[in-house]
Design a protein around this motif. Structure first.
Motif, PDB file in Angstrom:
ATOM      1  N   TYR A 114     110.444 107.475 -53.385  1.00  0.00           N
ATOM      2  CA  TYR A 114     110.150 108.126 -52.100  1.00  0.00           C
ATOM      3  C   TYR A 114     109.198 109.296 -52.272  1.00  0.00           C
ATOM      4  CZ  TYR A 114     111.103 109.675 -47.301  1.00  0.00           C
ATOM      5  OH  TYR A 114     110.992 110.018 -45.977  1.00  0.00           O
ATOM      6  N   VAL A 115     109.410 110.118 -53.280  1.00  0.00           N
ATOM      7  CA  VAL A 115     108.588 111.325 -53.424  1.00  0.00           C
ATOM      8  C   VAL A 115     107.139 110.986 -53.754  1.00  0.00           C
ATOM      9  CG1 VAL A 115     110.527 112.804 -54.040  1.00  0.00           C
ATOM     10  CG2 VAL A 115     109.233 111.643 -55.862  1.00  0.00           C
ATOM     11  N   ALA A 116     106.875 109.764 -54.173  1.00  0.00           N
ATOM     12  CA  ALA A 116     105.496 109.343 -54.401  1.00  0.00           C
ATOM     13  C   ALA A 116     104.759 109.087 -53.090  1.00  0.00           C
ATOM     14  CB  ALA A 116     105.470 108.085 -55.267  1.00  0.00           C
ATOM     15  N   LYS A 117     105.506 108.950 -51.991  1.00  0.00           N
ATOM     16  CA  LYS A 117     104.911 108.640 -50.689  1.00  0.00           C
ATOM     17  C   LYS A 117     105.044 109.776 -49.679  1.00  0.00           C
ATOM     18  CE  LYS A 117     103.601 104.325 -51.363  1.00  0.00           C
ATOM     19  NZ  LYS A 117     102.203 103.876 -51.154  1.00  0.00           N
ATOM     20  N   ARG A 118     106.032 110.657 -49.865  1.00  0.00           N
ATOM     21  CA  ARG A 118     106.253 111.743 -48.915  1.00  0.00           C
ATOM     22  C   ARG A 118     106.933 112.891 -49.640  1.00  0.00           C
ATOM     23  NH1 ARG A 118     110.613 112.696 -44.902  1.00  0.00           N
ATOM     24  NH2 ARG A 118     109.798 114.120 -43.332  1.00  0.00           N
ATOM     25  N   GLU A 119     106.403 114.086 -49.468  1.00  0.00           N
ATOM     26  CA  GLU A 119     106.889 115.234 -50.216  1.00  0.00           C
ATOM     27  C   GLU A 119     108.202 115.778 -49.668  1.00  0.00           C
ATOM     28  OE1 GLU A 119     103.843 118.163 -50.184  1.00  0.00           O
ATOM     29  OE2 GLU A 119     102.517 117.061 -51.537  1.00  0.00           O
ATOM     30  N   ARG A 120     108.993 116.309 -50.562  1.00  0.00           N
ATOM     31  CA  ARG A 120     110.188 117.088 -50.275  1.00  0.00           C
ATOM     32  C   ARG A 120     111.145 116.416 -49.271  1.00  0.00           C
ATOM     33  NH1 ARG A 120     109.197 123.430 -50.068  1.00  0.00           N
ATOM     34  NH2 ARG A 120     111.344 123.276 -50.869  1.00  0.00           N
ATOM     35  N   PRO A 121     111.604 115.222 -49.579  1.00  0.00           N
ATOM     36  CA  PRO A 121     112.579 114.577 -48.686  1.00  0.00           C
ATOM     37  C   PRO A 121     113.916 115.307 -48.720  1.00  0.00           C
ATOM     38  CG  PRO A 121     112.367 113.348 -50.713  1.00  0.00           C
ATOM     39  CD  PRO A 121     111.302 114.410 -50.755  1.00  0.00           C
ATOM     40  N   THR A 122     114.691 115.120 -47.662  1.00  0.00           N
ATOM     41  CA  THR A 122     116.041 115.673 -47.574  1.00  0.00           C
ATOM     42  C   THR A 122     117.053 114.534 -47.684  1.00  0.00           C
ATOM     43  OG1 THR A 122     116.193 115.417 -45.173  1.00  0.00           O
ATOM     44  CG2 THR A 122     115.157 117.446 -46.008  1.00  0.00           C
ATOM     45  N   LEU A 123     118.315 114.895 -47.769  1.00  0.00           N
ATOM     46  CA  LEU A 123     119.366 113.880 -47.828  1.00  0.00           C
ATOM     47  C   LEU A 123     119.330 112.994 -46.592  1.00  0.00           C
ATOM     48  CD1 LEU A 123     121.763 112.819 -49.496  1.00  0.00           C
ATOM     49  CD2 LEU A 123     123.228 114.423 -48.251  1.00  0.00           C
ATOM     50  N   ARG A 124     119.037 113.574 -45.436  1.00  0.00           N
ATOM     51  CA  ARG A 124     118.946 112.767 -44.219  1.00  0.00           C
ATOM     52  C   ARG A 124     117.823 111.731 -44.317  1.00  0.00           C
ATOM     53  NH1 ARG A 124     120.479 112.128 -39.186  1.00  0.00           N
ATOM     54  NH2 ARG A 124     118.976 111.326 -37.683  1.00  0.00           N
ATOM     55  N   ASP A 125     116.720 112.091 -44.955  1.00  0.00           N
ATOM     56  CA  ASP A 125     115.563 111.195 -45.030  1.00  0.00           C
ATOM     57  C   ASP A 125     115.847 109.922 -45.814  1.00  0.00           C
ATOM     58  OD1 ASP A 125     113.746 112.866 -43.620  1.00  0.00           O
ATOM     59  OD2 ASP A 125     113.351 114.040 -45.430  1.00  0.00           O
ATOM     60  N   ILE A 126     116.795 109.965 -46.736  1.00  0.00           N
ATOM     61  CA  ILE A 126     117.048 108.782 -47.562  1.00  0.00           C
ATOM     62  C   ILE A 126     118.301 108.022 -47.144  1.00  0.00           C
ATOM     63  CG2 ILE A 126     115.680 109.577 -49.525  1.00  0.00           C
ATOM     64  CD1 ILE A 126     118.247 110.536 -50.853  1.00  0.00           C
ATOM     65  N   GLY A 127     119.058 108.550 -46.198  1.00  0.00           N
ATOM     66  CA  GLY A 127     120.024 107.763 -45.455  1.00  0.00           C
ATOM     67  C   GLY A 127     121.330 107.375 -46.109  1.00  0.00           C
ATOM     68  N   PHE A 128     121.666 107.935 -47.269  1.00  0.00           N
ATOM     69  CA  PHE A 128     122.886 107.493 -47.957  1.00  0.00           C
ATOM     70  C   PHE A 128     124.148 107.834 -47.166  1.00  0.00           C
ATOM     71  CE2 PHE A 128     119.935 107.123 -51.417  1.00  0.00           C
ATOM     72  CZ  PHE A 128     120.450 106.126 -52.215  1.00  0.00           C
ATOM     73  N   GLN A 129     124.241 109.054 -46.671  1.00  0.00           N
ATOM     74  CA  GLN A 129     125.433 109.448 -45.919  1.00  0.00           C
ATOM     75  C   GLN A 129     125.559 108.643 -44.637  1.00  0.00           C
ATOM     76  OE1 GLN A 129     125.782 113.652 -45.177  1.00  0.00           O
ATOM     77  NE2 GLN A 129     127.593 113.427 -43.891  1.00  0.00           N
ATOM     78  N   GLN A 130     124.447 108.462 -43.923  1.00  0.00           N
ATOM     79  CA  GLN A 130     124.485 107.705 -42.676  1.00  0.00           C
ATOM     80  C   GLN A 130     124.878 106.250 -42.919  1.00  0.00           C
ATOM     81  OE1 GLN A 130     122.010 109.635 -43.855  1.00  0.00           O
ATOM     82  NE2 GLN A 130     120.728 110.448 -42.213  1.00  0.00           N
ATOM     83  N   GLN A 131     124.499 105.704 -44.083  1.00  0.00           N
ATOM     84  CA  GLN A 131     124.859 104.323 -44.362  1.00  0.00           C
ATOM     85  C   GLN A 131     126.365 104.167 -44.556  1.00  0.00           C
ATOM     86  OE1 GLN A 131     122.723 102.370 -47.540  1.00  0.00           O
ATOM     87  NE2 GLN A 131     123.158 100.389 -46.622  1.00  0.00           N
ATOM     88  N   VAL A 132     126.981 105.119 -45.232  1.00  0.00           N
ATOM     89  CA  VAL A 132     128.435 105.067 -45.383  1.00  0.00           C
ATOM     90  C   VAL A 132     129.108 105.112 -44.010  1.00  0.00           C
ATOM     91  CG1 VAL A 132     130.454 106.324 -46.221  1.00  0.00           C
ATOM     92  CG2 VAL A 132     128.476 106.025 -47.713  1.00  0.00           C
ATOM     93  N   GLU A 133     128.633 105.993 -43.144  1.00  0.00           N
ATOM     94  CA  GLU A 133     129.213 106.100 -41.804  1.00  0.00           C
ATOM     95  C   GLU A 133     129.038 104.801 -41.024  1.00  0.00           C
ATOM     96  OE1 GLU A 133     127.097 109.470 -40.358  1.00  0.00           O
ATOM     97  OE2 GLU A 133     128.282 110.919 -41.512  1.00  0.00           O
ATOM     98  N   LEU A 134     127.869 104.176 -41.133  1.00  0.00           N
ATOM     99  CA  LEU A 134     127.648 102.907 -40.442  1.00  0.00           C
ATOM    100  C   LEU A 134     128.498 101.791 -41.043  1.00  0.00           C
ATOM    101  CD1 LEU A 134     123.845 102.966 -39.667  1.00  0.00           C
ATOM    102  CD2 LEU A 134     125.608 102.243 -38.080  1.00  0.00           C
ATOM    103  N   TYR A 135     128.655 101.802 -42.359  1.00  0.00           N
ATOM    104  CA  TYR A 135     129.476 100.775 -43.001  1.00  0.00           C
ATOM    105  C   TYR A 135     130.915 100.846 -42.516  1.00  0.00           C
ATOM    106  CZ  TYR A 135     131.930  98.088 -46.523  1.00  0.00           C
ATOM    107  OH  TYR A 135     132.726  97.167 -47.149  1.00  0.00           O
ATOM    108  N   GLU A 136     131.404 102.048 -42.334  1.00  0.00           N
ATOM    109  CA  GLU A 136     132.787 102.193 -41.870  1.00  0.00           C
ATOM    110  C   GLU A 136     132.955 101.668 -40.454  1.00  0.00           C
ATOM    111  OE1 GLU A 136     133.423 106.326 -42.573  1.00  0.00           O
ATOM    112  OE2 GLU A 136     133.909 106.034 -44.706  1.00  0.00           O
ATOM    113  N   ARG A 137     131.908 101.726 -39.659  1.00  0.00           N
ATOM    114  CA  ARG A 137     131.984 101.200 -38.292  1.00  0.00           C
ATOM    115  C   ARG A 137     131.632  99.714 -38.240  1.00  0.00           C
ATOM    116  NH1 ARG A 137     128.956 103.657 -32.857  1.00  0.00           N
ATOM    117  NH2 ARG A 137     129.543 101.941 -31.470  1.00  0.00           N
ATOM    118  N   PHE A 138     130.652  99.307 -39.044  1.00  0.00           N
ATOM    119  CA  PHE A 138     130.182  97.917 -39.041  1.00  0.00           C
ATOM    120  C   PHE A 138     130.199  97.374 -40.470  1.00  0.00           C
ATOM    121  CE2 PHE A 138     127.814 100.012 -35.518  1.00  0.00           C
ATOM    122  CZ  PHE A 138     128.400  99.331 -34.459  1.00  0.00           C
ATOM    123  N   PRO A 139     131.370  97.076 -41.004  1.00  0.00           N
ATOM    124  CA  PRO A 139     131.441  96.588 -42.388  1.00  0.00           C
ATOM    125  C   PRO A 139     130.809  95.211 -42.514  1.00  0.00           C
ATOM    126  CG  PRO A 139     133.575  96.418 -41.322  1.00  0.00           C
ATOM    127  CD  PRO A 139     132.700  97.158 -40.362  1.00  0.00           C
ATOM    128  N   GLY A 140     130.448  94.894 -43.725  1.00  0.00           N
ATOM    129  CA  GLY A 140     129.858  93.594 -44.006  1.00  0.00           C
ATOM    130  C   GLY A 140     129.486  93.529 -45.472  1.00  0.00           C
TER     131      GLY A 140
END
Length: 233
Positions: A114-140
């Protein structure tokens, strides 16, 4: 069948889109909510103006289209989604109609790419926390990109079997170059996958990160670990 494939960026997600989009029985949609996310958050992303100008920005209209008939009369519809695109207030009821699948990748690899394409990403930018939250609502099913790259046919066969879909060998190779279902952001993000004609081989050891990049990968690691406990082997 409608497949909602959830993943963060730099995560083999476009290659998976190309694999399913190469099937004659599938329509494909590249990040339906990206423009809506940019318009709602005013976040600065590469090609922001072009993306907003080229794609629908009303999340309700996008959700309505997803809930409608598959494009072109296709039997199936594959949609590549980013969890962090789902801003608070965006409709999510449409996902109940989909087969939800989750694609993960070790955060050290994600951050290094990611940092090769866009500088200084945040945790929100890479989506790991949001994916866990979505998995808990929509498992698969959960797939790790490392496993796919080591043995794409085995993992795609396993996924198809898990979701009740026949495997098609055309998923393993596609023509080089842009695809008609690419989003407007493809010129910035898709250089490597446009040069590809199939899945890349197995990756080597994890990249060594320093400073903010290392801190970001460390912050994402517990969320990746949570998803990794559910992955298909």
């Amino acid at each position: 069948m409608k497949i909602a494939m959830w993943s963060g960026p730099r995560n083999l997600s476009t290659a998976m889109l190309y694999a399913f989009g190469n099937r004659a029985d599938f329509a494909a949609w590249d990040e339906p909510f990206y423009a809506a996310y940019l318009a709602a958050t005013e976040i600065d992303h590469p090609m922001r103006t072009e993306i907003i100008g080229a794609h629908e920005t009303d999340p309700v209209a996008i959700a309505r289209e997803i809930s409608g008939p598959n494009p072109g009369g296709k039997a199936h519809w594959y949609m590549k989604h980013m969890p962090f695109h789902m801003v608070d207030g965006f409709p999510l009821d449409w996902a109940e109609e989909c087969v939800n699948v989750h694609l993960i990748r070790h955060p050290a690899r994600v951050v290094a790419s990611y940092v090769a394409k866009r500088e200084r990403p945040t945790l929100r930018d890479i989506g790991f926390q949001q994916q866990v939250e979505l998995y808990e609502r929509f498992p698969g099913p959960v797939l790790d990109s490392d496993d796919i790259r080591r043995d794409p046919e085995r993992m795609l066969r396993r996924l198809c079997d898990r979701i009740g879909l026949s495997f098609d060998p055309v998923m393993l190779a596609w023509p080089a170059g842009p695809k008609p279902f690419d989003g407007a952001w493809a010129p910035h993000w898709y250089g490597a996958v446009h040069r590809s004609t199939g899945f890349a081989g197995a990756e080597g050891s994890l990249p060594r990160l320093e400073g903010e990049a290392a801190d970001l990968a460390d912050a994402a690691l517990p969320f990746y670990g949570r998803m990794a406990t559910e992955k298909m082997g």
